[in-house]
Enzyme design. Sequence first.
Site, PDB file in Angstrom:
ATOM      1  N   SER A 294       0.828  -1.207   0.000  1.00  0.00           N
ATOM      2  CA  SER A 294       0.000   0.000   0.000  1.00  0.00           C
ATOM      3  C   SER A 294       0.860   1.253   0.000  1.00  0.00           C
ATOM      4  O   SER A 294       2.011   1.232   0.429  1.00  0.00           O
ATOM      5  CB  SER A 294      -0.874   0.044   1.241  1.00  0.00           C
ATOM      6  OG  SER A 294      -1.690  -1.086   1.306  1.00  0.00           O
TER       7      SER A 294
HETATM    8  N1  SAH Z   1       0.303  -5.177   3.972  1.00  0.00           N
HETATM    9  C1  SAH Z   1       1.042  -5.739   2.874  1.00  0.00           C
HETATM   10  C2  SAH Z   1       0.325  -5.656   1.545  1.00  0.00           C
HETATM   11  C3  SAH Z   1      -0.921  -6.379   1.526  1.00  0.00           C
HETATM   12  S1  SAH Z   1      -1.499  -6.881  -0.052  1.00  0.00           S
HETATM   13  C4  SAH Z   1       2.399  -5.095   2.724  1.00  0.00           C
HETATM   14  O1  SAH Z   1       2.746  -4.185   3.493  1.00  0.00           O
HETATM   15  O2  SAH Z   1       3.121  -5.534   1.833  1.00  0.00           O
HETATM   16  C5  SAH Z   1      -2.707  -7.985   0.594  1.00  0.00           C
HETATM   17  C6  SAH Z   1      -2.136  -9.308   1.037  1.00  0.00           C
HETATM   18  O3  SAH Z   1      -3.197 -10.045   1.642  1.00  0.00           O
HETATM   19  C7  SAH Z   1      -1.629 -10.140  -0.125  1.00  0.00           C
HETATM   20  O4  SAH Z   1      -0.317 -10.542   0.112  1.00  0.00           O
HETATM   21  C8  SAH Z   1      -2.590 -11.322  -0.142  1.00  0.00           C
HETATM   22  O5  SAH Z   1      -1.985 -12.523  -0.553  1.00  0.00           O
HETATM   23  C9  SAH Z   1      -3.028 -11.401   1.313  1.00  0.00           C
HETATM   24  N2  SAH Z   1      -4.273 -12.118   1.566  1.00  0.00           N
HETATM   25  C10 SAH Z   1      -5.438 -12.069   0.849  1.00  0.00           C
HETATM   26  N3  SAH Z   1      -6.360 -12.879   1.408  1.00  0.00           N
HETATM   27  C11 SAH Z   1      -5.786 -13.439   2.508  1.00  0.00           C
HETATM   28  C12 SAH Z   1      -6.227 -14.375   3.492  1.00  0.00           C
HETATM   29  N4  SAH Z   1      -7.462 -14.906   3.464  1.00  0.00           N
HETATM   30  N5  SAH Z   1      -5.379 -14.725   4.493  1.00  0.00           N
HETATM   31  C13 SAH Z   1      -4.110 -14.215   4.527  1.00  0.00           C
HETATM   32  N6  SAH Z   1      -3.627 -13.345   3.612  1.00  0.00           N
HETATM   33  C14 SAH Z   1      -4.454 -12.962   2.620  1.00  0.00           C
END
Ligand code: SAH
Length: 227
Positions: free
Chosen positions: A72
């Site tokens: 983000s």
């Molecule tokens: N906060 C992160 C970016 C998040 S992008 C950073 O600083 O890099 C959103 C992330 O959520 C992705 O890596 C995706 O794979 C994960 N995600 C999506 N659904 C999920 C779930 N049910 N459980 C765990 N992770 C999940």
Amino acid sequence: MTSIGEKFNGIGMTSTRTRTRMVERLREQGIKDEAVLAAMAAVPRHIFVEDALAIRAYDDSPLPIGAGQTISQPYVVARMTELLRAGTPLRRVLEIGTGCGYQTAILAQVAEEVYTVERIGSLVAKARRNLRALKANSVRIKHGDGSADLGEDLEVDGIMVTAAATQVPTSLLLYLKVGGRMVLPLARHDEELKGVQLLTVIEKAPSGIREQTYDAVRFVPLLSGLA
Ligand code: SAH
């Protein structure tokens, strides 16, 4: 005391000065919590992105982190952390969606312990490498599905979900202490806001669940199952 960032200083676009400018911009954008601003100043964001993108690490934009996911923009990371803290110290935090681990590293600056869950194995490995490099020892990373039962006996005072949910993941609320907060991007279903995601704070008050909405955001979806 040297901040963790100082050990990773590059020259030019990845230096402490660049990070200081990012923090000044966050203030102008309305971030007020000094603990959050200090965390954003301390954590080197460029080590979380591919070398070719390091020059853009401190821009106010989201960046790709592999596996079709994105880190983000700094404002959103700061804003969600500010909403989670709500001006009070955090002991234990659960994060769903580790990605590259940048938001995790910020949380580790404002909470005593962070437990973070990521469903994509290659990102778990990447986040482990990044967080190990920063010696973020108060962080535990799990390859798991945060939309399902984590099978853990957990009690946390904050939950941050960094992928967009279509409804409040009530299974996670069980882990939240009374008085605790969950921050997440929630996709709206109402006619006039259809498809819009709003940062939402769910508070587990003694009298029941309270919900408040904030900024419009764009996150990748919360998906189920492991990858
Ligand atoms: N906060 C992160 C970016 C998040 S992008 C950073 O600083 O890099 C959103 C992330 O959520 C992705 O890596 C995706 O794979 C994960 N995600 C999506 N659904 C999920 C779930 N049910 N459980 C765990 N992770 C999940």
